[in-house]
Structures are given as structure tokens and as C-alpha cells.
Design a protein around this motif. Sequence first.
Motif, PDB file in Angstrom:
ATOM      1  N   VAL A  95       0.865  -1.182   0.000  1.00 36.72           N
ATOM      2  CA  VAL A  95       0.000   0.000   0.000  1.00 36.72           C
ATOM      3  C   VAL A  95       0.901   1.231   0.000  1.00 36.72           C
ATOM      4  N   GLY A  99       3.513   0.773   2.933  1.00 41.36           N
ATOM      5  CA  GLY A  99       3.014  -0.087   4.003  1.00 41.36           C
ATOM      6  C   GLY A  99       2.580  -1.399   3.384  1.00 41.36           C
ATOM      7  N   SER A 157      -0.262  -4.855   3.783  1.00 43.66           N
ATOM      8  CA  SER A 157      -1.391  -5.503   4.439  1.00 43.66           C
ATOM      9  C   SER A 157      -1.335  -6.983   4.068  1.00 43.66           C
ATOM     10  N   LYS A 204      -1.906  -5.097   9.204  1.00 45.38           N
ATOM     11  CA  LYS A 204      -1.292  -3.993   8.454  1.00 45.38           C
ATOM     12  C   LYS A 204      -0.087  -3.481   9.218  1.00 45.38           C
ATOM     13  N   SER A 205       0.989  -3.189   8.470  1.00 44.50           N
ATOM     14  CA  SER A 205       2.194  -2.676   9.101  1.00 44.50           C
ATOM     15  C   SER A 205       3.116  -2.071   8.046  1.00 44.50           C
ATOM     16  N   ALA A 256       3.246  -7.370   9.529  1.00 45.82           N
ATOM     17  CA  ALA A 256       1.877  -7.439   8.995  1.00 45.82           C
ATOM     18  C   ALA A 256       1.351  -8.873   9.059  1.00 45.82           C
TER      19      ALA A 256
END
Length: 174
Positions: A28, A39, A41, A59-60, A66
Motif C-alpha cells: 500500500v 506499508g 497488508s 497492516k504494518s 503485517a
Amino acid sequence: MLKLAQNKRVKISGDIELKDRLVGVQRVVKVTKGGRAFGFSAIVVVGDEQSIVGIGLGKSKDVATAIQKAIESAKKNLVKVPILKGTIPHEQASKFSGSQVLIKPASHGTGVKAGGAMRAVLEAAGVKDVLAKSKGSSNPHNLVKATLKALLELRDPRTVAMQRGITMDKVFNG
């Protein structure tokens, strides 16, 4: 989590061994004043391959975190699905957002005839023989949720007999 799952939740005890399966990881990008912020997901399916299954989203900023968050989320959302002789009790169609799924029981030896995201959920649940078709969107997030929704809508013959107030023999023979 899905509304149907509220009453079918399962508390995990220490003796259940859950196997996790990564369905997908998406990158993302958030465009900010200072540039692009990346990021990730991840969507993960966990199950004991004996009718208990759960899905989770994490998410991370990095992939490993993640995935770990997704596994923890999935372990909190475990549900029990009816499985009879390695297959499902009856045909079931379901829809979540743009994804539509159709799952049908299959005879022994058929195997899991299903595509990527659906296959992960069905195998984690412990279904050995099933025919499945996905229509509409192939987004893995929606496909996983539509498959879980279809599994939660299944009813085994004992449940049907109890709900109707009749014997098991009457369920099958009318």
C-alpha cells in the motif's frame, strides 16, 4: 468479522494446533508531502483442519509484522463449521461485497477443486472433497470473507432436525 460468526465463535484451548496459511500480501502506498510512504497488508487463514477456521488481516510498515498481526487477528476470530465425511453437508452460495462463491459437496476422492483464496479457507477448515466456483471480483480479501460466510451458513442434519422439531429420519425421508 462477519455477523454470522458472532454465535459460532470458538474459544481456543492450548491443545488445538492451528496451521496458518498466507493468502496474500499487498503493498500500500500513501503519497505525502515528503514523498511516498509504503506499508503492507496481509490476509491470513488459520485452522486446525478439523472444522475450526479463522481469518485475519494485519497492516504494518514491514511484511513480517503485517503477517504476525494477521495471524493474531485470525486466532481471535475462530469459528466452527459443519463437515460431514470430509465434505460439506449441502450446496451453498454466498456473496460478500463484489465476490460471489458457490461451494458444492463432492464424493470421496475428488479433492478440493477451488481457486487460491477459496482453497486456503476450505483446506484450513478441513474440507477434503469439495467443488467450488468464484464469480465476480477476484479480490482475495472479499473472496476469503465470502467463502467463510458460505461455510457459516451451512447446517448439518442434526441442527436442521432440532430447529424443525423433527427426527433425523424425517429430515432425509420427508
